[in-house]
Design a protein around this motif. Structure first.
Motif, short mmCIF file in Angstrom:
data_model
loop_
_atom_site.label_atom_id
_atom_site.label_comp_id
_atom_site.label_asym_id
_atom_site.label_seq_id
_atom_site.Cartn_x
_atom_site.Cartn_y
_atom_site.Cartn_z
N LEU A 143 51.43 71.76 18.99
CA LEU A 143 51.57 70.39 18.47
C LEU A 143 52.92 69.85 18.34
O LEU A 143 53.94 70.57 18.19
N PHE A 144 53.42 68.58 18.76
CA PHE A 144 54.63 68.04 18.87
C PHE A 144 54.41 66.48 18.01
O PHE A 144 53.56 66.05 18.23
N PHE A 145 55.65 66.29 17.77
CA PHE A 145 55.76 64.95 16.80
C PHE A 145 57.11 64.16 17.02
O PHE A 145 57.80 64.47 17.50
N ASP A 146 56.45 62.59 16.88
CA ASP A 146 57.44 61.87 17.19
C ASP A 146 57.72 60.77 15.78
O ASP A 146 56.53 60.60 15.27
N ILE A 156 51.74 61.64 18.07
CA ILE A 156 51.57 62.90 18.08
C ILE A 156 51.09 63.58 19.43
O ILE A 156 50.36 63.12 19.97
N MET A 157 51.60 64.80 20.02
CA MET A 157 51.22 65.19 21.51
C MET A 157 50.76 66.58 21.34
O MET A 157 51.34 67.59 20.39
N LEU A 158 49.55 66.82 22.05
CA LEU A 158 49.07 68.28 22.07
C LEU A 158 49.27 68.70 23.59
O LEU A 158 49.03 67.92 24.69
N GLN A 159 50.03 69.76 23.64
CA GLN A 159 50.39 70.29 25.11
C GLN A 159 50.04 71.83 25.26
O GLN A 159 50.63 72.61 24.15
N THR A 160 49.82 72.34 26.25
CA THR A 160 49.67 73.65 26.66
C THR A 160 51.09 74.28 26.72
O THR A 160 51.98 73.41 27.11
N GLN A 161 51.25 75.69 26.71
CA GLN A 161 52.13 76.27 27.06
C GLN A 161 52.43 76.40 28.61
O GLN A 161 51.44 75.90 29.16
N GLY A 162 53.76 76.14 28.97
CA GLY A 162 54.06 76.12 30.34
C GLY A 162 53.33 77.17 31.14
O GLY A 162 53.31 78.21 30.80
N GLN A 163 52.73 76.82 32.47
CA GLN A 163 51.94 77.61 33.20
C GLN A 163 52.51 77.52 34.71
O GLN A 163 53.18 76.70 35.01
#
Length: 249
Positions: A143-146, A156-163
């Motif tokens: 989770l990331f926030f602004d 609110i951002m949901l993002q996977t770890q870098g692949q």
């Protein structure tokens, strides 16, 4: 409706054992029923043991909608918790929440978790320290926030770890596909929907959306992919911005 996302995040892609007990299963039209014990389930099917001991699998589409609600709420440990605020965007988080409110809601959440001690949160901030408890398509989402100038939540951002590139057409695509289903279950038909982006279209530090939903609170939900430092991510954005389909690249 936002409680559905919490329930799905707690149960998607996993078979969660429930207490063995007979349950009456209704057909999709509600006109017929049968008894059997729950065995396991995934996002599309449930496995049931009949009273004669025979085990079989049924698509949720062939059962009454109440049955999927029953299975997912039981798997989450009983009746699914409802958000405290009907305007919740993700889990119990609402646009306009201040930092302290967001911290309290995250700490109490059943959908996300952190391994970071409270003493270190003030030093690091909230970005990237919480992740979904359950994997979606084999990957956790962080989770990331602004925040606005008044320090209230506006994204609110949901993002996977870098692949790496090898995971792009396989595991990342599976995560993207499951998120299409999850967001569609909450927000209905997207106002814009595209296929899984070609890896050649993804550039560093660029968010490339494939789907756009209008949320009932007036904001927008976007699903797509991104690249950071040469590694690929699946990203969901919940934003107060009223994104127009024509603004897509």
């Amino acid at each position: 409706m936002r409680s559905i996302l919490l329930t799905l995040l707690l149960t998607v892609s996993v078979a969660v054992p429930l207490q063995a007990e007979s349950h009456t299963w209704k057909s999709a039209d509600g006109k017929s029923s049968f008894s059997g014990e729950y065995v396991s389930h995934n996002d599309k099917q449930v496995t049931i043991r009949r009273q004669d001991g025979k085990v079989f699998t049924v698509d949720f589409a062939k059962l009454h909608p109440d049955e999927k609600t029953w299975v997912t709420s039981q798997a989450a440990g009983g009746k699914a918790d409802l958000p405290a605020d009907p305007k919740a965007v993700f889990d119990n988080l609402c646009f306009g929440d201040n930092l302290e409110v967001v911290k309290k809601k995250l700490k109490a959440s059943k959908a996300v978790e952190t391994t970071l001690d409270d003493a270190f949160m003030g030093r690091t901030g909230l970005n990237g320290i919480y992740k979904t408890r359950q994997k979606i398509g084999g990957l956790h989402c962080e989770l990331f926030f602004d925040w606005t100038a008044n320090e209230t939540l506006n994204e609110i951002m949901l993002q996977t770890q870098g692949q790496d590139a090898e995971a792009y057409p396989t595991q990342m695509k599976e995560t993207w596909s499951q998120l299409v289903e999850l967001l569609g279950a909450i927000h209905g038909k997207p106002i814009q929907a595209g296929g899984y982006p070609n890896i050649r279209q993804v550039k560093d530090d660029m968010f490339l959306p494939s789907h756009l939903w209008k949320m009932s609170n007036g904001g927008s939900a976007l699903l797509g992919v991104s690249m950071q430092g040469g590694r690929y991510l699946v990203v969901v954005r919940f934003t107060t911005e009223k994104v127009q389909a024509a603004a897509f690249p």
